[in-house]
Enzyme design. Structure first.
Site, PDB file in Angstrom:
ATOM      1  N   HIS A 192      41.581  43.003  41.311  1.00  0.00           N
ATOM      2  CA  HIS A 192      40.123  42.899  41.319  1.00  0.00           C
ATOM      3  C   HIS A 192      39.645  41.516  41.740  1.00  0.00           C
ATOM      4  O   HIS A 192      40.237  40.496  41.402  1.00  0.00           O
ATOM      5  CB  HIS A 192      39.558  43.251  39.947  1.00  0.00           C
ATOM      6  CG  HIS A 192      40.073  42.368  38.845  1.00  0.00           C
ATOM      7  ND1 HIS A 192      39.493  41.168  38.516  1.00  0.00           N
ATOM      8  CD2 HIS A 192      41.126  42.514  38.005  1.00  0.00           C
ATOM      9  CE1 HIS A 192      40.148  40.611  37.511  1.00  0.00           C
ATOM     10  NE2 HIS A 192      41.142  41.406  37.185  1.00  0.00           N
ATOM     11  N   ASP A 193      38.573  41.505  42.517  1.00  0.00           N
ATOM     12  CA  ASP A 193      37.841  40.292  42.881  1.00  0.00           C
ATOM     13  C   ASP A 193      38.607  39.352  43.814  1.00  0.00           C
ATOM     14  O   ASP A 193      38.193  38.212  44.012  1.00  0.00           O
ATOM     15  CB  ASP A 193      37.409  39.507  41.627  1.00  0.00           C
ATOM     16  CG  ASP A 193      36.638  40.368  40.647  1.00  0.00           C
ATOM     17  OD1 ASP A 193      35.532  40.800  40.987  1.00  0.00           O
ATOM     18  OD2 ASP A 193      37.153  40.637  39.543  1.00  0.00           O
TER      19      ASP A 193
ATOM     20  N   GLY B 288      44.066  38.815  39.721  1.00  0.00           N
ATOM     21  CA  GLY B 288      42.628  38.849  39.921  1.00  0.00           C
ATOM     22  C   GLY B 288      42.068  37.543  40.441  1.00  0.00           C
ATOM     23  O   GLY B 288      42.553  36.455  40.104  1.00  0.00           O
TER      24      GLY B 288
END
Length: 278
Positions: free
Chosen positions: A123-124, A141
């Site tokens: 994520h991200d 992340g």
């Protein structure tokens, strides 16, 4: 909305809200969510899953079992409407996973990227253009990856790490700190071992700029100066090409620290094999 020139296998499940452009090929048992957009000419292999508020660019090739835009592995995630933005001409091989954003709206993957089997983009993350991730590369992340970076297989990166442009990362390694641009990095943990001369030549970086990069890294890793003083010397003594400014700004902007040079088992920055700049 599905274009009339799209080929969709009868077993695929396409949500009503999905936007499928012209000349897309969708294989058996593919699942595509309602907020997904697929660009023209993209091919999606069997059993792939694409979900979230996700945009796939044009002429991508997504192989069997890939999972893109599924919820992040983050306990703080609360079903926010996040997703993935993938550029054009990307190749996503079997069982790659690219998770949707958690705190940032989107996980980003640039153009012309090649992610090999079982790679994971958490994520991200923000992955630049022309990045190659060999089998089993794992980005935690919020990792940021610069353009033209190449990862060997089975490398692991701690969350929030930054990898500068044109980094060549050895396989079976990992790091908790940032990797500066234009470097060859090797070892466990990763150390700066030299300059990515081959990558710079292929990118047609001028010889005088390559020489300046080499001199900058000599001050950073072959002098008795700490990073702050080395950066000051670089600004004083080396012509300020954009690439030199990029190195200094990257180091000064690091929050996790920057990889060290392994002086006990290091390559010679001036050697023909790995460090020659001309």
């Amino acid at each position: 909305m599905v274009s009339q020139t799209t080929s969709i296998h009868k077993t695929a499940i396409i949500s009503d809200g999905a936007k499928i452009a012209e000349d897309v090929e969708i294989g058996p048992y593919v699942v595509i969510g309602e907020n997904v957009s697929i660009g023209r000419g993209t091919k999606i292999g069997p059993h792939a899953v694409i979900d979230g508020v996700t945009t796939i660019g044009e002429n991508c090739n997504i192989f069997a079992g890939a999972a893109i835009g599924l919820p992040p592995q983050d306990l703080s995630y609360k079903d926010a409407p996040t997703g993935v933005i993938m550029g054009n001409n990307c190749t996503i091989r079997e069982y790659v996973t690219i998770h949707r954003g958690s705190k940032d709206p989107m996980t980003l993957l640039g153009n012309n990227c090649f992610l090999m089997n079982y790679s994971h983009v958490a994520h991200d993350c923000k992955v630049g253009n022309n990045v190659i991730m060999a089998n089993g590369t794992t980005l935690g992340g919020h990792v940021e990856v610069g353009d033209f970076t190449v990862f060997g297989g089975l490398v692991v990166f701690h969350q929030f790490v930054r990898i500068g442009r044109f980094n060549m990362v050895s396989g079976n390694s990992g790091t908790r700190v940032d990797l500066p641009p234009f470097a060859l990095t090797d070892g466990r943990p990763l150390y700066v071992r030299g300059i990515n001369v081959v990558g710079l030549r292929r990118a047609k970086i001028a010889a005088n700029v390559r020489s300046a990069i080499k001199e900058a890294y000599r001050l950073l890793y072959r002098s008795d100066l700490n990073m702050a003083n080395a950066c000051a010397r670089i600004e004083e003594e080396i012509e300020q090409f954009d690439e030199i400014k990029e190195i200094v700004n990257f180091i000064r902007g690091s929050k996790r620290g920057v990889a060290r040079g392994n002086l006990g088992n290091s390559y010679d920055l001036s050697s023909e094999e790995d460090g020659r700049a001309d």
